[in-house]
Design an enzyme around this catalytic site. Sequence first.
Site, mmCIF file in Angstrom:
data_model
loop_
_atom_site.group_PDB
_atom_site.id
_atom_site.type_symbol
_atom_site.label_atom_id
_atom_site.label_comp_id
_atom_site.label_asym_id
_atom_site.label_seq_id
_atom_site.Cartn_x
_atom_site.Cartn_y
_atom_site.Cartn_z
ATOM 1 N N GLY A 11 0.835 -1.207 0.000
ATOM 2 C CA GLY A 11 0.000 0.000 0.000
ATOM 3 C C GLY A 11 0.867 1.253 0.000
ATOM 4 O O GLY A 11 1.868 1.312 0.711
ATOM 5 N N ARG A 72 0.980 -5.128 -5.356
ATOM 6 C CA ARG A 72 1.075 -6.334 -4.526
ATOM 7 C C ARG A 72 1.220 -7.494 -5.504
ATOM 8 O O ARG A 72 0.536 -7.538 -6.520
ATOM 9 C CB ARG A 72 -0.182 -6.505 -3.671
ATOM 10 N N ASP A 103 5.372 -5.218 5.834
ATOM 11 C CA ASP A 103 5.851 -6.569 6.156
ATOM 12 C C ASP A 103 5.783 -7.536 4.965
ATOM 13 O O ASP A 103 6.654 -8.388 4.809
ATOM 14 C CB ASP A 103 5.146 -7.126 7.394
ATOM 15 N N THR A 126 4.453 2.204 5.590
ATOM 16 C CA THR A 126 3.060 1.750 5.545
ATOM 17 C C THR A 126 2.279 2.604 6.531
ATOM 18 O O THR A 126 2.812 2.954 7.596
ATOM 19 C CB THR A 126 2.896 0.263 5.935
ATOM 20 N N ASP A 128 0.048 1.653 8.374
ATOM 21 C CA ASP A 128 -0.408 0.831 9.505
ATOM 22 C C ASP A 128 0.506 0.874 10.729
ATOM 23 O O ASP A 128 0.067 0.566 11.836
ATOM 24 C CB ASP A 128 -0.568 -0.632 9.068
ATOM 25 N N ASP A 130 2.604 -1.216 11.618
ATOM 26 C CA ASP A 130 2.640 -2.539 12.248
ATOM 27 C C ASP A 130 3.949 -3.272 11.962
ATOM 28 O O ASP A 130 3.949 -4.464 11.650
ATOM 29 C CB ASP A 130 1.439 -3.369 11.759
ATOM 30 N N ARG A 172 -5.228 -2.469 9.027
ATOM 31 C CA ARG A 172 -5.176 -3.921 8.839
ATOM 32 C C ARG A 172 -5.457 -4.631 10.167
ATOM 33 O O ARG A 172 -6.467 -4.307 10.783
ATOM 34 C CB ARG A 172 -3.810 -4.332 8.259
HETATM 35 O O1 F6P Z 1 -1.548 -1.637 4.514
HETATM 36 C C1 F6P Z 1 -2.109 -0.404 4.214
HETATM 37 C C2 F6P Z 1 -3.590 -0.525 4.033
HETATM 38 O O2 F6P Z 1 -4.115 0.757 3.729
HETATM 39 C C3 F6P Z 1 -4.355 -1.134 5.211
HETATM 40 O O3 F6P Z 1 -4.575 -0.227 6.263
HETATM 41 C C4 F6P Z 1 -5.609 -1.614 4.550
HETATM 42 O O4 F6P Z 1 -6.185 -2.684 5.246
HETATM 43 C C5 F6P Z 1 -5.134 -2.047 3.190
HETATM 44 O O5 F6P Z 1 -3.884 -1.392 2.952
HETATM 45 C C6 F6P Z 1 -6.059 -1.747 2.052
HETATM 46 O O6 F6P Z 1 -5.519 -2.298 0.906
HETATM 47 P P1 F6P Z 1 -6.000 -1.955 -0.567
HETATM 48 O O7 F6P Z 1 -5.563 -0.569 -0.890
HETATM 49 O O8 F6P Z 1 -5.342 -2.980 -1.406
HETATM 50 O O9 F6P Z 1 -7.496 -2.046 -0.534
#
Ligand code: F6P
Length: 322
Positions: A11, A72, A103, A126, A128, A130, A172
């Site tokens: 992300g 991804r 991660d 990120t 998050d 995390d 997340r």
């Molecule tokens: O990891 C970053 C994040 O924004 C998370 O907080 C969220 O769950 C996820 O990515 C959303 O992913 P996507 O943009 O693929 O919907």
Amino acid sequence: MQTIGVFTSGGDAAGMNACLRAVVRTALREGLRVIGIHRGYVGLLAGEFVAMDHASVSNIIQFGGTILKTGRCDDFYRPEGRAAGARKLADAGIEGLIAIGGDGTFRGAHALWEEHKVPIIGIPATIDNDVYGTDATIGFDSAVNAALDAIDRIRDTATSHDRLFFVEVMGRQAGFIALMVGAAGGAEMILVPELEADTQQIYDTIMAGVEQGKTSSIIVVAEGDEEGGALELARKVRQLGPIESRATILGHIQRGGNPTAQDRILASELGAAAVRALVEGDADKMVGRVDNRIVRTPLRDTWEKKKPFDQDLYDLARALAL
Ligand code: F6P
């Protein structure tokens, strides 16, 4: 080492561009050639490489997103995918890599080192937060401030209508964004995956507030909370009693926008530190900032060890909201 590659993956996070600027300019000063890889591991497998110079990263420190784009990549979870990636790197003469992401990015990077001995250094980016091995990830502060701005706006309408709002933030499986936003926004309750709270407890807390004379409340919900997201919680609480509520999901608003000063500085420091690590011959590490010092952490630890949840801040936020 003469040529290094750099990419952003997972992300996007505000500050990734500031980080690319730091990586490219530090590497050039060290006499290295820099190749940018588009769309993370996806672009690595597709051979989407572009030479980067001083001007490639001009006028980007202030922008969110990432000029290299991101992605991804399921193929990189498989050994054959990583073998193909290592071949692409060798063909392009890339001898070391800098991976900017979270991660998932680091798992791929670690495997690439283990299986093909490609020296690789990670930089945590990120929203998050995390990731073990750094107090904050690049993008976290910007996301918190974007969400906080939204909460302040919601507070205006919640107060005017005497309403309860459930506001869902990203993160997340972690509650770092929810905790910071909730504490800074004066939320009446903060619901995070790290701590349990069932619907009855939530209802009782709201009613305790009503008895104290509160006419509106904001409950910040982390998207990974086990009791459900904002919509689900609003529905469940409504079944327990006549409380008028609304649910707002902040979503990707938290990912975009200009990086805060904190994120730009962190990104600049970590970008430069990552290049230094590669030049010194280090590999399979992530650079992070802990207690205002730049540290290197083995990549595997960044997802295997758990960053502690700040219980003291949670307790303080709770005490001040009652
Ligand atoms: O990891 C970053 C994040 O924004 C998370 O907080 C969220 O769950 C996820 O990515 C959303 O992913 P996507 O943009 O693929 O919907």
